[in-house]
Write a protein that holds these residues in place. Structure first.
Motif, PDB file in Angstrom:
ATOM      1  N   ALA A  98      15.289  -8.429   4.517  1.00 25.03           N
ATOM      2  CA  ALA A  98      14.320  -7.793   5.565  1.00 25.03           C
ATOM      3  C   ALA A  98      14.728  -7.129   6.808  1.00 25.03           C
ATOM      4  N   ARG A  99      15.612  -8.307   7.405  1.00 20.18           N
ATOM      5  CA  ARG A  99      16.050  -8.034   8.833  1.00 20.18           C
ATOM      6  C   ARG A  99      17.203  -6.651   8.588  1.00 20.18           C
ATOM      7  N   ALA A 100      17.801  -6.542   7.722  1.00 15.20           N
ATOM      8  CA  ALA A 100      18.760  -5.390   7.253  1.00 15.20           C
ATOM      9  C   ALA A 100      17.902  -4.259   7.202  1.00 15.20           C
ATOM     10  N   ALA A 101      16.806  -4.275   6.624  1.00  9.76           N
ATOM     11  CA  ALA A 101      15.898  -3.048   6.118  1.00  9.76           C
ATOM     12  C   ALA A 101      15.324  -2.481   7.507  1.00  9.76           C
ATOM     13  N   ALA A 102      14.695  -3.508   8.297  1.00  9.42           N
ATOM     14  CA  ALA A 102      14.188  -3.267   9.562  1.00  9.42           C
ATOM     15  C   ALA A 102      15.091  -2.848  10.289  1.00  9.42           C
ATOM     16  N   ASP A 103      16.278  -3.264  10.688  1.00 11.47           N
ATOM     17  CA  ASP A 103      17.235  -2.731  11.461  1.00 11.47           C
ATOM     18  C   ASP A 103      17.700  -1.499  11.005  1.00 11.47           C
ATOM     19  N   ALA A 104      17.916  -1.011   9.617  1.00 10.09           N
ATOM     20  CA  ALA A 104      18.331   0.323   9.028  1.00 10.09           C
ATOM     21  C   ALA A 104      17.176   1.236   9.500  1.00 10.09           C
ATOM     22  N   SER A 105      16.014   0.658   9.779  1.00  6.11           N
ATOM     23  CA  SER A 105      14.748   1.547   9.898  1.00  6.11           C
ATOM     24  C   SER A 105      14.569   1.953  11.436  1.00  6.11           C
ATOM     25  N   GLY A 106      15.444   1.128  12.453  1.00  5.24           N
ATOM     26  CA  GLY A 106      15.364   1.235  13.677  1.00  5.24           C
ATOM     27  C   GLY A 106      14.086   0.435  14.497  1.00  5.24           C
ATOM     28  N   PHE A 107      13.743  -0.504  13.827  1.00  8.32           N
ATOM     29  CA  PHE A 107      12.534  -1.310  14.387  1.00  8.32           C
ATOM     30  C   PHE A 107      13.174  -2.459  15.034  1.00  8.32           C
ATOM     31  N   ALA A 108      12.667  -2.470  16.468  1.00  5.00           N
ATOM     32  CA  ALA A 108      13.044  -3.639  17.175  1.00  5.00           C
ATOM     33  C   ALA A 108      12.541  -4.924  16.373  1.00  5.00           C
ATOM     34  N   ALA A 109      13.535  -5.996  16.780  1.00  7.07           N
ATOM     35  CA  ALA A 109      13.580  -7.214  16.110  1.00  7.07           C
ATOM     36  C   ALA A 109      12.235  -7.982  16.085  1.00  7.07           C
ATOM     37  N   GLU A 110      11.383  -7.861  16.933  1.00  6.77           N
ATOM     38  CA  GLU A 110      10.264  -8.611  17.281  1.00  6.77           C
ATOM     39  C   GLU A 110       8.830  -7.651  17.214  1.00  6.77           C
ATOM     40  N   SER A 111       9.222  -6.474  16.754  1.00  3.20           N
ATOM     41  CA  SER A 111       8.183  -5.590  16.387  1.00  3.20           C
ATOM     42  C   SER A 111       7.135  -5.595  15.334  1.00  3.20           C
ATOM     43  N   ALA A 112       6.034  -5.164  15.558  1.00  2.00           N
ATOM     44  CA  ALA A 112       5.255  -5.407  14.308  1.00  2.00           C
ATOM     45  C   ALA A 112       5.508  -4.542  13.040  1.00  2.00           C
ATOM     46  N   ASP A 113       6.397  -3.557  13.314  1.00  2.00           N
ATOM     47  CA  ASP A 113       6.981  -3.070  12.088  1.00  2.00           C
ATOM     48  C   ASP A 113       8.044  -3.815  11.553  1.00  2.00           C
ATOM     49  N   ALA A 114       8.956  -4.363  12.220  1.00  2.00           N
ATOM     50  CA  ALA A 114       9.896  -5.385  11.658  1.00  2.00           C
ATOM     51  C   ALA A 114       9.146  -6.551  11.185  1.00  2.00           C
ATOM     52  N   ARG A 115       7.947  -7.115  11.524  1.00  2.00           N
ATOM     53  CA  ARG A 115       7.260  -8.154  11.128  1.00  2.00           C
ATOM     54  C   ARG A 115       6.954  -7.748   9.548  1.00  2.00           C
ATOM     55  N   ARG A 116       6.314  -6.660   9.490  1.00  2.00           N
ATOM     56  CA  ARG A 116       5.806  -6.084   8.179  1.00  2.00           C
ATOM     57  C   ARG A 116       6.737  -6.064   7.409  1.00  2.00           C
ATOM     58  N   VAL A 117       7.898  -5.618   7.519  1.00  2.69           N
ATOM     59  CA  VAL A 117       8.813  -5.553   6.514  1.00  2.69           C
ATOM     60  C   VAL A 117       9.460  -6.796   6.201  1.00  2.69           C
ATOM     61  N   HIS A 118       9.626  -7.827   7.256  1.00  4.64           N
ATOM     62  CA  HIS A 118       9.763  -9.291   7.219  1.00  4.64           C
ATOM     63  C   HIS A 118       8.879  -9.893   5.925  1.00  4.64           C
ATOM     64  N   ASP A 119       7.570  -9.531   6.246  1.00  7.51           N
ATOM     65  CA  ASP A 119       6.433 -10.251   5.330  1.00  7.51           C
ATOM     66  C   ASP A 119       6.484  -9.637   3.855  1.00  7.51           C
ATOM     67  N   ALA A 120       6.791  -8.220   3.849  1.00  2.58           N
ATOM     68  CA  ALA A 120       6.946  -7.664   2.414  1.00  2.58           C
ATOM     69  C   ALA A 120       8.139  -8.502   1.659  1.00  2.58           C
ATOM     70  N   TYR A 121       9.240  -8.514   2.302  1.00  6.91           N
ATOM     71  CA  TYR A 121      10.451  -9.322   1.662  1.00  6.91           C
ATOM     72  C   TYR A 121      10.263 -10.672   1.074  1.00  6.91           C
ATOM     73  N   VAL A 122       9.344 -11.422   2.202  1.00  7.99           N
ATOM     74  CA  VAL A 122       8.883 -12.825   1.809  1.00  7.99           C
ATOM     75  C   VAL A 122       8.150 -12.658   0.680  1.00  7.99           C
ATOM     76  N   ARG A 123       7.343 -11.810   0.676  1.00  9.08           N
ATOM     77  CA  ARG A 123       6.101 -11.745  -0.502  1.00  9.08           C
ATOM     78  C   ARG A 123       7.173 -11.467  -1.841  1.00  9.08           C
ATOM     79  N   LEU A 124       7.955 -10.522  -1.702  1.00 14.11           N
ATOM     80  CA  LEU A 124       9.051 -10.088  -2.837  1.00 14.11           C
ATOM     81  C   LEU A 124       9.764 -11.594  -3.292  1.00 14.11           C
ATOM     82  N   TRP A 125       9.855 -12.395  -2.576  1.00 10.46           N
ATOM     83  CA  TRP A 125      10.534 -13.833  -3.050  1.00 10.46           C
ATOM     84  C   TRP A 125       9.280 -14.530  -3.760  1.00 10.46           C
ATOM     85  N   GLU A 126       8.363 -14.512  -2.998  1.00 10.39           N
ATOM     86  CA  GLU A 126       7.039 -15.526  -3.774  1.00 10.39           C
ATOM     87  C   GLU A 126       6.567 -14.969  -4.912  1.00 10.39           C
TER      88      GLU A 126
END
Length: 169
Positions: free
Chosen positions: A34-62
């Protein structure tokens, strides 16, 4: 261990998902993806977009990966991964819960993880269009028909046009 060609391809996928190269898949690997995908998309580390990507990858795990953890240790070994994925490939109608169809929660989790630029509402709308008979599931046949329409149909009202989200006419 000697692997078949299919198993070698699956093992390669495992290696790509194992972000920390520790020989197991874990939630931490999904967070790193998720961190790599958010970085590659140019999302700031603590942005809402980065959080959305993070949450999506956590759901992928779950939703998709954690059920492959057959010994319940919170990690997926290469053997567990190969066994689970070859089981899916042997049952080509098997999706995340192996019932031959995607439920709404499975679809939402899959699309959030695969297409993080699509909003939750757009993904939910896509599901409603792609679930051609309205039974709350997308079958393999529905999925195939939707992909075919998306790629080949000129009909602006075809449900398959929603395969990758809303398309402006």
């Amino acid at each position: 261990m000697s692997y078949t060609f299919l198993e070698r391809k699956i093992a390669r996928c495992f290696d790509l998902l194992d972000r920390n190269s520790d020989g197991d898949l874990s939630r931490d690997d999904c967070v790193a993806l998720a961190r790599a995908a958010a970085d590659a998309s140019g999302f700031a580390a603590e942005s809402a977009d980065a959080r959305r990507v993070h949450d999506a990858y956590v759901r992928l795990w779950e939703v998709l990966l954690a059920p492959m953890d057959s010994d319940g240790d919170g990690r997926i070994s290469l053997k567990e991964y190969v066994t689970a994925v070859t089981g899916l490939s042997a049952d080509r109608d098997g999706y995340a819960d192996r019932d031959g169809r995607l439920s709404r929660p499975e679809f939402l989790a899959l699309y959030r993880a695969t297409f993080p630029s699509l909003g939750q509402e757009e993904i939910a709308d896509a599901f409603e269009h792609l679930d051609r008979n309205g039974d709350g599931h997308i079958t393999r046949q529905e999925l195939s028909q939707n992909i075919q329409e998306y790629l080949l149909s000129e009909d602006v009202n075809a449900p398959g046009n929603w395969f990758l989200g809303r398309v402006d006419v």
